[in-house]
Design an enzyme around this catalytic site. Structure first.
Site, PDB file in Angstrom:
ATOM      1  N   MET A  26       0.851  -1.191   0.000  1.00 34.52           N
ATOM      2  CA  MET A  26       0.000   0.000   0.000  1.00 34.52           C
ATOM      3  C   MET A  26       0.888   1.244   0.000  1.00 34.52           C
ATOM      4  O   MET A  26       0.424   2.342   0.312  1.00 34.52           O
ATOM      5  CB  MET A  26      -0.945  -0.007   1.203  1.00 34.52           C
ATOM      6  CG  MET A  26      -1.905  -1.196   1.150  1.00 34.52           C
ATOM      7  SD  MET A  26      -3.442  -0.959   2.054  1.00 34.52           S
ATOM      8  CE  MET A  26      -2.848  -0.693   3.699  1.00 34.52           C
ATOM      9  N   GLY A  27       2.165   1.074  -0.346  1.00 34.45           N
ATOM     10  CA  GLY A  27       3.073   2.212  -0.420  1.00 34.45           C
ATOM     11  C   GLY A  27       3.588   2.624   0.942  1.00 34.45           C
ATOM     12  O   GLY A  27       3.530   1.851   1.897  1.00 34.45           O
ATOM     13  N   GLY A  32      11.007  -3.013   5.596  1.00 30.28           N
ATOM     14  CA  GLY A  32      10.290  -4.293   5.540  1.00 30.28           C
ATOM     15  C   GLY A  32       9.848  -4.615   4.117  1.00 30.28           C
ATOM     16  O   GLY A  32      10.007  -5.748   3.638  1.00 30.28           O
ATOM     17  N   HIS A  33       9.311  -3.603   3.430  1.00 24.01           N
ATOM     18  CA  HIS A  33       8.903  -3.808   2.029  1.00 24.01           C
ATOM     19  C   HIS A  33      10.145  -4.027   1.144  1.00 24.01           C
ATOM     20  O   HIS A  33      10.154  -4.907   0.278  1.00 24.01           O
ATOM     21  CB  HIS A  33       8.177  -2.568   1.478  1.00 24.01           C
ATOM     22  CG  HIS A  33       6.932  -2.194   2.205  1.00 24.01           C
ATOM     23  ND1 HIS A  33       6.842  -1.089   3.010  1.00 24.01           N
ATOM     24  CD2 HIS A  33       5.707  -2.783   2.238  1.00 24.01           C
ATOM     25  CE1 HIS A  33       5.611  -0.988   3.500  1.00 24.01           C
ATOM     26  NE2 HIS A  33       4.903  -2.005   3.066  1.00 24.01           N
ATOM     27  N   ARG A 199       2.428   2.631   9.965  1.00 26.90           N
ATOM     28  CA  ARG A 199       1.657   3.336  11.001  1.00 26.90           C
ATOM     29  C   ARG A 199       2.537   3.838  12.152  1.00 26.90           C
ATOM     30  O   ARG A 199       2.067   4.613  12.976  1.00 26.90           O
ATOM     31  CB  ARG A 199       0.528   2.445  11.515  1.00 26.90           C
ATOM     32  CG  ARG A 199      -0.538   2.226  10.440  1.00 26.90           C
ATOM     33  CD  ARG A 199      -1.764   1.486  10.934  1.00 26.90           C
ATOM     34  NE  ARG A 199      -2.847   1.563   9.984  1.00 26.90           N
ATOM     35  CZ  ARG A 199      -3.266   0.551   9.197  1.00 26.90           C
ATOM     36  NH1 ARG A 199      -2.668  -0.619   9.254  1.00 26.90           N
ATOM     37  NH2 ARG A 199      -4.276   0.725   8.360  1.00 26.90           N
TER      38      ARG A 199
HETATM   39  O1  PAF Z   1      -0.247  -5.669   3.555  1.00 26.91           O
HETATM   40  C1  PAF Z   1      -0.635  -4.798   2.772  1.00 26.91           C
HETATM   41  O2  PAF Z   1       0.065  -3.812   2.514  1.00 26.91           O
HETATM   42  C2  PAF Z   1      -2.009  -4.923   2.135  1.00 26.91           C
HETATM   43  O3  PAF Z   1      -2.907  -5.543   2.999  1.00 26.91           O
HETATM   44  C3  PAF Z   1      -1.973  -5.643   0.772  1.00 26.91           C
HETATM   45  C4  PAF Z   1      -1.522  -7.085   0.920  1.00 26.91           C
HETATM   46  C5  PAF Z   1      -1.054  -4.902  -0.178  1.00 26.91           C
HETATM   47  C6  PAF Z   1      -3.389  -5.667   0.175  1.00 26.91           C
HETATM   48  O4  PAF Z   1      -3.906  -4.384   0.028  1.00 26.91           O
END
Ligand code: PAF
Length: 293
Positions: A26-27, A32-33, A199
């Site tokens: 979700m940007g 972590g991403h 968050r």
């Molecule tokens: O974990 C997230 O960021 C969201 O729940 C996902 C998996 C991208 C779905 O919107």
């Protein structure tokens, strides 16, 4: 890296791609991403290549796709959809050199028609985080299915920090026979142990100092279980009470079976302790796996 905004353009671009590894987000990307995106690069399809020392050369090239889409369907009416941080330029700068494609659809691209068909998640979606967020996992699973159908990756990567989300996605993929391998990435933490989350930036300086106590509480539960505690209800209640006394609003602290996320039997060895609690207005979640040998 190429930015693509429409499903048609993405499909056209990926039509000739070899292995596609996909990281849905979700940007507001954090380490972590980025860790998942780095791992994605390593998931070239080597199954058709011969075994050799030069594994990379024998594997088909991998195309790494990251999606950035704040999915309205998974936010409740009183949740932070409008406030959710949208930082596309900074996100793209972080992905440069790591991803090949960033897919950034508008809401009316992902939901071009009124969405009247949904993924009905398994009953576990009403427990743990789902108890306080009715409809969240239905909205999440629905968009993940739409994203998987759009990107059609061989591999998709999700963080273990959202343990229940990962469980529900694995169930959906298995039960719907989706041809994609789901990889769970380990939770990336700040130096003091706080799990990275978009968050965290909502926290005040004082709350940020306190926030690490969630992970410390889970670790205490983990050590108690490793030390022989088997009355999980008591361990959970004690942990929740300590958090409450420190000013947290606890949703749950729960010991579960890793595989089913059900309440574990005393004989279950592969456990996970999960928690969700609010510090001020910020809802934090975390979990730690516990493996009894
Ligand atoms: O974990 C997230 O960021 C969201 O729940 C996902 C998996 C991208 C779905 O919107």
């Amino acid at each position: 890296m190429m930015q693509i905004n429409t499903i048609a353009a993405l499909r056209a671009h990926l039509a000739q791609a070899g292995t596609v590894a996909f990281v849905p987000t979700m940007g507001n990307l954090h380490e972590g991403h980025i860790d998942l995106v780095r791992q994605a690069r390593g998931h070239a399809d080597c199954t058709k290549g011969r075994q050799s020392a030069n594994r990379q050369a024998d594997c088909g090239a991998v195309t790494v796709v990251v999606s950035i889409f704040v999915n309205p369907l998974q936010f409740g009416p009183a949740e932070d959809f409008d406030k959710y941080p949208r930082t596309l330029d900074a996100d793209c700068a972080k992905l440069e050199g790591l991803a090949d494609v960033v897919f950034v659809p508008a809401v009316n691209e992902m939901y071009a028609r009124q969405q009247t068909v949904f993924v009905e998640p398994p009953p576990i979606a009403d427990e743990l985080c789902g108890a306080a967020r009715p409809g969240h996992f239905r909205g999440m699973a629905t968009v993940v299915l739409k994203l998987l159908n759009t990107v059609q990756p061989q591999v998709a990567l999700f963080g273990k920090k959202d343990y229940q989300q990962l469980h529900i996605i694995r169930q959906m993929v298995a039960q719907m026979n989706l041809p994609v391998r789901i990889i769970g990435g380990e939770t990336v933490r700040a130096a003091d142990g706080l799990a990275l989350s978009s968050r965290n930036q909502y926290l005040s300086a004082r709350e940020r100092e306190e926030a690490v106590f969630l992970q410390q509480t889970l670790d205490k539960v983990r050590l108690e279980i490793l030390g022989g505690a088997r009355d999980y209800a008591k361990v959970e209640a004690d942990a929740a009470s300590v958090l409450t006394k420190r000013g947290w609003q606890v949703e749950y602290v729960s010991v579960r079976d890793q595989e089913s996320l059900g309440i574990p039997a005393v004989s279950d060895r592969m456990l996970v302790v999960l928690a969700a609690a609010r510090l001020g207005a910020t809802r934090l979640i975390d979990n730690l796996e516990v493996e009894l040998v």
